[in-house]
Scaffold this motif. Structure first.
Motif, PDB file in Angstrom:
ATOM      1  N   ARG A 468       0.855  -1.188   0.000  1.00 33.12           N
ATOM      2  CA  ARG A 468       0.000   0.000   0.000  1.00 33.12           C
ATOM      3  C   ARG A 468       0.888   1.233   0.000  1.00 33.12           C
ATOM      4  NH1 ARG A 468      -4.752   1.198   3.156  1.00 33.12           N
ATOM      5  NH2 ARG A 468      -5.213  -1.009   3.039  1.00 33.12           N
ATOM      6  N   ILE A 469       0.646   2.102  -0.941  1.00 39.55           N
ATOM      7  CA  ILE A 469       1.378   3.367  -0.954  1.00 39.55           C
ATOM      8  C   ILE A 469       0.589   4.360  -0.106  1.00 39.55           C
ATOM      9  CG2 ILE A 469       2.397   5.170  -2.406  1.00 39.55           C
ATOM     10  CD1 ILE A 469       3.402   2.355  -3.098  1.00 39.55           C
ATOM     11  N   LEU A 470       1.215   4.886   0.916  1.00 40.37           N
ATOM     12  CA  LEU A 470       0.535   5.865   1.765  1.00 40.37           C
ATOM     13  C   LEU A 470       0.759   7.243   1.181  1.00 40.37           C
ATOM     14  CD1 LEU A 470       1.724   4.509   5.212  1.00 40.37           C
ATOM     15  CD2 LEU A 470      -0.297   3.856   3.916  1.00 40.37           C
ATOM     16  N   ASP A 471      -0.291   8.034   1.123  1.00 40.75           N
ATOM     17  CA  ASP A 471      -0.093   9.349   0.518  1.00 40.75           C
ATOM     18  C   ASP A 471       0.773  10.209   1.431  1.00 40.75           C
ATOM     19  OD1 ASP A 471      -1.696  10.709   2.415  1.00 40.75           O
ATOM     20  OD2 ASP A 471      -3.471  10.006   1.361  1.00 40.75           O
ATOM     21  N   ARG A 472       1.364  11.246   0.842  1.00 44.17           N
ATOM     22  CA  ARG A 472       2.353  12.038   1.571  1.00 44.17           C
ATOM     23  C   ARG A 472       1.805  12.595   2.865  1.00 44.17           C
ATOM     24  NH1 ARG A 472       6.044  14.970  -2.875  1.00 44.17           N
ATOM     25  NH2 ARG A 472       6.134  13.146  -4.210  1.00 44.17           N
ATOM     26  N   ALA A 474      -0.639  11.545   4.739  1.00 47.69           N
ATOM     27  CA  ALA A 474      -0.842  10.549   5.784  1.00 47.69           C
ATOM     28  C   ALA A 474       0.497  10.041   6.313  1.00 47.69           C
ATOM     29  CB  ALA A 474      -1.664   9.390   5.239  1.00 47.69           C
ATOM     30  N   ALA A 475       1.489   9.989   5.429  1.00 45.00           N
ATOM     31  CA  ALA A 475       2.755   9.398   5.834  1.00 45.00           C
ATOM     32  C   ALA A 475       3.667  10.407   6.531  1.00 45.00           C
ATOM     33  CB  ALA A 475       3.464   8.834   4.614  1.00 45.00           C
ATOM     34  N   ALA A 476       3.438  11.673   6.271  1.00 41.77           N
ATOM     35  CA  ALA A 476       4.350  12.676   6.821  1.00 41.77           C
ATOM     36  C   ALA A 476       4.334  12.654   8.338  1.00 41.77           C
ATOM     37  CB  ALA A 476       3.953  14.054   6.323  1.00 41.77           C
ATOM     38  N   THR A 477       5.471  12.693   8.933  1.00 47.05           N
ATOM     39  CA  THR A 477       5.539  12.672  10.390  1.00 47.05           C
ATOM     40  C   THR A 477       5.303  14.082  10.916  1.00 47.05           C
ATOM     41  OG1 THR A 477       7.887  12.777  10.052  1.00 47.05           O
ATOM     42  CG2 THR A 477       6.989  10.665  10.733  1.00 47.05           C
ATOM     43  N   ALA A 478       5.196  14.158  12.210  1.00 52.95           N
ATOM     44  CA  ALA A 478       4.740  15.339  12.936  1.00 52.95           C
ATOM     45  C   ALA A 478       4.912  16.707  12.256  1.00 52.95           C
ATOM     46  CB  ALA A 478       5.405  15.357  14.308  1.00 52.95           C
ATOM     47  N   GLY A 479       6.108  17.199  12.207  1.00 52.64           N
ATOM     48  CA  GLY A 479       6.330  18.600  11.852  1.00 52.64           C
ATOM     49  C   GLY A 479       6.224  18.892  10.363  1.00 52.64           C
ATOM     50  N   PRO A 480       6.167  20.185  10.027  1.00 53.26           N
ATOM     51  CA  PRO A 480       6.067  20.588   8.634  1.00 53.26           C
ATOM     52  C   PRO A 480       7.338  20.239   7.848  1.00 53.26           C
ATOM     53  CG  PRO A 480       6.317  22.510  10.078  1.00 53.26           C
ATOM     54  CD  PRO A 480       6.159  21.338  10.961  1.00 53.26           C
ATOM     55  N   LYS A 488       5.456   6.978   1.599  1.00 53.84           N
ATOM     56  CA  LYS A 488       5.907   5.739   2.234  1.00 53.84           C
ATOM     57  C   LYS A 488       5.151   4.544   1.684  1.00 53.84           C
ATOM     58  CE  LYS A 488       7.383   7.716   6.580  1.00 53.84           C
ATOM     59  NZ  LYS A 488       7.131   7.798   8.011  1.00 53.84           N
ATOM     60  N   THR A 489       5.804   3.415   1.769  1.00 55.80           N
ATOM     61  CA  THR A 489       5.192   2.170   1.317  1.00 55.80           C
ATOM     62  C   THR A 489       5.020   1.254   2.514  1.00 55.80           C
ATOM     63  OG1 THR A 489       6.319   2.371  -0.783  1.00 55.80           O
ATOM     64  CG2 THR A 489       5.463   0.209  -0.229  1.00 55.80           C
ATOM     65  N   ARG A 490       3.816   0.739   2.679  1.00 55.04           N
ATOM     66  CA  ARG A 490       3.584  -0.240   3.735  1.00 55.04           C
ATOM     67  C   ARG A 490       3.413  -1.608   3.087  1.00 55.04           C
ATOM     68  NH1 ARG A 490      -0.779   1.771   6.894  1.00 55.04           N
ATOM     69  NH2 ARG A 490      -2.358   0.605   5.772  1.00 55.04           N
ATOM     70  N   VAL A 491       4.116  -2.585   3.624  1.00 57.56           N
ATOM     71  CA  VAL A 491       4.046  -3.940   3.079  1.00 57.56           C
ATOM     72  C   VAL A 491       3.450  -4.856   4.138  1.00 57.56           C
ATOM     73  CG1 VAL A 491       5.453  -5.926   2.416  1.00 57.56           C
ATOM     74  CG2 VAL A 491       5.938  -3.675   1.454  1.00 57.56           C
ATOM     75  N   LEU A 492       2.463  -5.617   3.735  1.00 57.92           N
ATOM     76  CA  LEU A 492       1.878  -6.626   4.627  1.00 57.92           C
ATOM     77  C   LEU A 492       2.161  -7.996   4.032  1.00 57.92           C
ATOM     78  CD1 LEU A 492       0.008  -7.224   7.110  1.00 57.92           C
ATOM     79  CD2 LEU A 492      -1.855  -7.360   5.463  1.00 57.92           C
ATOM     80  N   ILE A 493       2.830  -8.822   4.824  1.00 59.13           N
ATOM     81  CA  ILE A 493       3.164 -10.168   4.353  1.00 59.13           C
ATOM     82  C   ILE A 493       2.403 -11.181   5.185  1.00 59.13           C
ATOM     83  CG2 ILE A 493       5.019 -11.886   4.500  1.00 59.13           C
ATOM     84  CD1 ILE A 493       6.895  -9.864   3.318  1.00 59.13           C
ATOM     85  N   VAL A 505       4.339  -6.718   9.195  1.00 54.27           N
ATOM     86  CA  VAL A 505       4.267  -5.453   8.474  1.00 54.27           C
ATOM     87  C   VAL A 505       5.636  -4.766   8.412  1.00 54.27           C
ATOM     88  CG1 VAL A 505       3.610  -4.143  10.546  1.00 54.27           C
ATOM     89  CG2 VAL A 505       2.952  -3.278   8.302  1.00 54.27           C
ATOM     90  N   GLY A 506       5.875  -4.071   7.336  1.00 51.28           N
ATOM     91  CA  GLY A 506       7.091  -3.267   7.195  1.00 51.28           C
ATOM     92  C   GLY A 506       6.740  -1.918   6.591  1.00 51.28           C
ATOM     93  N   LEU A 507       7.535  -0.908   6.885  1.00 45.95           N
ATOM     94  CA  LEU A 507       7.232   0.438   6.385  1.00 45.95           C
ATOM     95  C   LEU A 507       8.531   1.155   6.044  1.00 45.95           C
ATOM     96  CD1 LEU A 507       4.806   2.695   6.354  1.00 45.95           C
ATOM     97  CD2 LEU A 507       6.028   3.518   8.367  1.00 45.95           C
ATOM     98  N   SER A 508       8.561   1.725   4.869  1.00 43.39           N
ATOM     99  CA  SER A 508       9.740   2.489   4.461  1.00 43.39           C
ATOM    100  C   SER A 508       9.388   3.316   3.236  1.00 43.39           C
ATOM    101  CB  SER A 508      10.886   1.530   4.136  1.00 43.39           C
ATOM    102  OG  SER A 508      11.953   2.233   3.532  1.00 43.39           O
TER     103      SER A 508
END
Ligand SMILES: [Zn+2]
Length: 530
Positions: A468-472, A474-480, A488-493, A505-508
């Motif tokens: 699953r490709i997470l949109d920017r 949703a994926a962006a961490t806290a600060g601007p 980011k890409t989330r992988v579910l195996i 799950v993996g995320l990168s």
């Protein structure tokens, strides 16, 4: 358990899998079936063995499992016209599925009998009776789904009733009235169900579709009129606009109609079930879903928030925690806490509300979910995380020192190759493998390297892989400052060892890196199991 007043019949794996964008592998189906069983639904319709080989494979695998609460049902149709039921291949496959329950559908509507089936009304009655009797003779609990029950009744009431009675006379345990086209209204559903109730001695069920947006209301109307079984799907998956949503029906029956259905202790796991099935189906959870959506109890308007603080019940129809939801998903600690405790307990951890490490576990999960991890269907990764926090014995250690993945393409084919160097204690394993794709190659190489030190990993196979490709945003961490980084890409195996499946799950930002994380978790989790 005492006989509930309303039985829940789940058809996510059959009718639900007809939905647009829904595609379950056999491993997915097994995981969902196990989840539904643990939740406490009464029937799980696994598929239609006569329609595709994947469903035959599902039933072959399911045969080896033990279900605690649910009875498995195979789905099919009445025999073909002009064929003796003993010689009908599709009916034979239903028996081969070896399920305790068989559900068959047949025609109620004269229009369909004469125009679609093109047989006489009498032959249709014989097809229904013969098939039900044959299945009963083979010891099955038989549920008869009366297709177009309401539309057929409106067209010719006497004939519709005759079809239902044909099923009953042949021994059907249930006659289920289906609003196949989804065009009926609650009042007519109630009236016709009531008539059927007066004409039949067997139990009655209801199966509705949501084409008019009233599938759930229609199911409730039928329950009020005498039906005792609801068929539907998790999150309302299904063809066109979907089936009756069990995630709504279950709390409605329990809290609003005040009837018993699934065990009361399962209600707080409702949101978890809803999220799990979406995650396995690789579908984004709908925040506006009644009861379980992220927005279901989110209060924005100032006066509402104010009133809610004074008195929770002022703008809420139930307590959100009763269905595993929270007033405001992000800031509610309490619901998060009890959800994690329940999940941890179902994974076999002895964890209570007073466990000192709970705070830390909660913080880690919250942070990681904020980053984009998702643990609903990744119980393997979640287990590892909880173990680490509890400082319980870790899996035998291995460490990936280096890895390399490459792809080349000549005129005929493309070849992916992976190299890994893994350290186990003081041993170093260096392996190379080819695969169908970069992740497959990496999996093969890692497996080859690890099997030398851990032969038990031979049984473990990767059964499913989802990205699953997470949109920017949703994926962006806290600060601007994090805005504008790559998506980011989330992988579910999903992995399995023939006895059970587990997810990791993996995320990168890098798909290979995310996949490797999930692969490593999958192996570590496998090493923990006895
Ligand atoms: Zn249907």
């Amino acid at each position: 358990m005492k006989q509930p007043q309303v039985e829940i019949y789940d058809t996510t794996l059959r009718d639900g899998s007809q939905g647009e964008g829904v595609n379950f592998s056999v491993a997915d189906k097994l995981r969902i079936a196990e989840k539904l069983d643990a939740f406490g639904v009464h029937y799980i319709e696994g598929g239609w063995p006569g329609s595709n080989p994947k469903d035959i494979e599902f039933f072959a695998q399911a045969k080896k499992r033990k279900f605690k609460n649910a009875r498995l049902a195979a789905f099919g149709s009445t025999r073909k016209k002009g064929v003796a039921v003993e010689l009908d291949d599709q009916v034979r496959l239903l028996l081969d599925a070896a399920t305790p329950v068989v559900t068959i559908y047949g025609k109620t509507s004269l229009l369909h009998v004469t125009e679609i089936l093109r047989c006489t009304p009498e032959e249709n009655l014989a097809m229904i009776g013969d098939t039900v009797r044959h299945l009963k003779d083979h010891g099955r609990f038989v549920i008869y789904d009366a297709e177009h029950a309401f539309d057929g009744y409106k067209l010719d009431a006497d004939y519709a009733i005759a079809t239902w009675q044909a099923a009953e006379k042949a021994g059907a345990d249930f006659v289920v009235l289906c609003d196949t086209n989804g065009g009926c209204l609650p009042a007519e559903i109630a009236a016709i169900t009531k008539t059927a109730f007066g004409k039949l001695n067997c139990k009655i069920g209801i199966h509705t579709h949501d084409d008019s947006g009233v599938a759930v209301a229609n199911a409730l109307a039928a329950l009020d009129a005498g039906a005792v079984q609801v068929q539907g799907t998790v999150n309302g998956y299904g063809e066109r606009t979907g089936n009756c949503n069990l995630i709504s029906v279950i709390p409605l029956v329990h809290f609003k109609q005040g009837k018993t259905c699934v065990p009361a202790k399962s209600l707080p796991k409702l949101r978890e079930l809803s999220l799990f099935v979406d995650e396995v189906a690789n579908i984004r959870h709908n925040p506006r879903l009644p009861w379980v959506g992220a927005a279901a109890f989110a209060h924005k308007g100032g006066t509402h928030v104010n009133a809610i603080q004074k008195l929770a019940a002022s703008y809420e129809h139930i307590n959100p925690e009763a269905v595993g939801n929270a007033r405001n998903i992000l800031i509610s600690d309490l619901a998060g806490r009890s959800n994690i405790v329940m999940k941890a307990q179902s994974l076999g951890f002895k964890l209570g509300n007073d466990t000192p490490e709970l705070r830390q576990i909660l913080d880690v999960i919250k942070q990681r979910e904020h980053d984009g991890y998702e643990y609903e269907a990744a119980e393997g990764s979640l287990s590892l995380l909880i173990r680490a926090a509890l400082r319980q014995q870790a899996a035998p250690r291995f460490e990936i020192e280096t890895y390399h993945v490459s792809m080349r393409r000549d005129r005929k084919e493309s070849i992916c190759e992976a190299t890994v160097r893994v350290r186990v204690g003081d041993k170093l394993h260096h392996e190379v493998a080819e695969g169908d794709g970069p992740v497959n190659a990496l999996d093969q190489a890692l497996r080859k390297a690890l099997v030398k030190s851990f032969p038990q990993l031979k049984q473990v196979v990767l059964t499913d892989y989802k990205v699953r490709i997470l949109d920017r945003k949703a994926a962006a961490t806290a600060g601007p400052e994090a805005q504008g980084t790559a998506a980011k890409t989330r992988v579910l195996i999903t992995s399995g060892d023939g006895r059970r499946e587990w997810g990791t799950v993996g995320l990168s930002e890098n798909i290979i890196e995310a996949s490797l994380q999930a692969l490593v978790d999958a192996m570590e989790f496998a090493l923990l199991k006895k």
